[in-house]
Design an enzyme around this catalytic site. Structure first.
Site, PDB file in Angstrom:
ATOM      1  CB  CYS A   1       0.950 -14.151   5.180  1.00  0.00           C
ATOM      2  SG  CYS A   1       2.011 -13.315   6.378  1.00  0.00           S
TER       3      CYS A   1
ATOM      4  CD  GLU B   1      -2.883 -20.279   6.896  1.00  0.00           C
ATOM      5  OE1 GLU B   1      -3.633 -19.343   6.555  1.00  0.00           O
ATOM      6  OE2 GLU B   1      -1.693 -20.120   7.247  1.00  0.00           O
TER       7      GLU B   1
ATOM      8  CG  HIS C   1      -1.229 -16.866   8.522  1.00  0.00           C
ATOM      9  ND1 HIS C   1      -0.676 -17.600   7.487  1.00  0.00           N
ATOM     10  CD2 HIS C   1      -0.337 -15.903   8.809  1.00  0.00           C
ATOM     11  CE1 HIS C   1       0.514 -17.108   7.177  1.00  0.00           C
ATOM     12  NE2 HIS C   1       0.743 -16.074   7.964  1.00  0.00           N
TER      13      HIS C   1
END
Ligand code: MN
Length: 237
Positions: A110, A217, A215
């Site tokens: 990001c 994660e 994202h």
């Protein structure tokens, strides 16, 4: 020996920041693929110390956060530009530049994708809806649950990203109002959303310099294919 991954942190951008913070799932993702995660504090004004930090790690994970100061890529601030953090910009841009010079693996997520691009000499779209037109682009700031994929991404054939995902089409979550405008010299676009927004870049002259706009994660626990991304990063380290 586990590979040591330096993970960048953030801080408040109002008042005088007292704490460094980092969402835990970045750490868990690195742990999960066998890396040794170390949280990097923001170092302001001391390039020698930042260079020493780079010496001690095997790879760098640039994390999400506030906007990059547009003056750093030669633009005046647009009215829809978000908050900026001059100290974090100083730290992360030096960190990324030094790591690129040493050909140390970098994964940018990001804001991290944008920092990687600016560090290597590229530019950023300051606000997607204002730049391309509100009706011309998808919703890139989702209101769905954080782990849930809300738009599709087309991966460029022959890219490193294609080798990682073993497919040309994935769906991803989306939490950005900025994106790469011109990829830095030595970088290619490796994925785009269907509205043309650049969703990933990769350095062709580097061992591993990958920036992605979504994202992973927040997704790998529910969608195991996103573990491949972190695994490929550790493998490169
Ligand atoms: Mn997106």
């Amino acid at each position: 020996m586990r590979k040591v991954i330096g993970i960048t942190s953030s801080q408040q951008t109002v008042n005088d920041p007292l704490e460094f913070t980092l969402p835990k799932l970045y750490v868990r993702a690195i742990e999960n693929v066998g890396g040794l995660p170390l949280i990097l504090p923001i170092i302001d004004k001391d390039v020698a110390l930042i260079a020493e930090m780079v010496e001690r790690v095997d790879g760098i994970l640039l994390t999400g956060g506030v906007d990059v100061d547009p003056m750093l890529f030669g633009e005046e601030p647009h009215t829809e530009m978000g908050r900026i953090d001059p100290e974090r910009d100083f730290f992360e841009l030096h960190l990324a530049k030094i790591a690129l010079e040493k050909n140390l693996p970098i994964l940018g997520i990001c804001r991290g994708c944008q920092v990687l691009n600016v560090a290597a000499g590229g530019t950023i779209v300051q606000d997607i809806p204002s730049f391309y037109g509100k009706d011309k682009v998808h919703k890139h700031k989702q209101t769905a649950p954080r782990w849930y994929p809300t738009h599709s991404v087309e991966i460029v054939k022959g890219s490193k990203l294609e080798a990682i995902f073993k497919t040309n089409k994935i769906t991803v979550n989306s939490y950005h109002h900025q994106s790469v405008k011109e990829p830095a010299p030595g970088f290619i676009v490796s994925a785009k959303a269907k509205d043309g927004i650049i969703e990933a870049i990769e350095g062709i002259e580097y061992k591993y310099a990958l920036g992605i706009q979504w994202h992973p994660e927040l997704m790998w626990q529910k969608y195991p294919q996103f573990k491949n991304l972190f695994q490929s990063f550790i493998d490169a380290c």
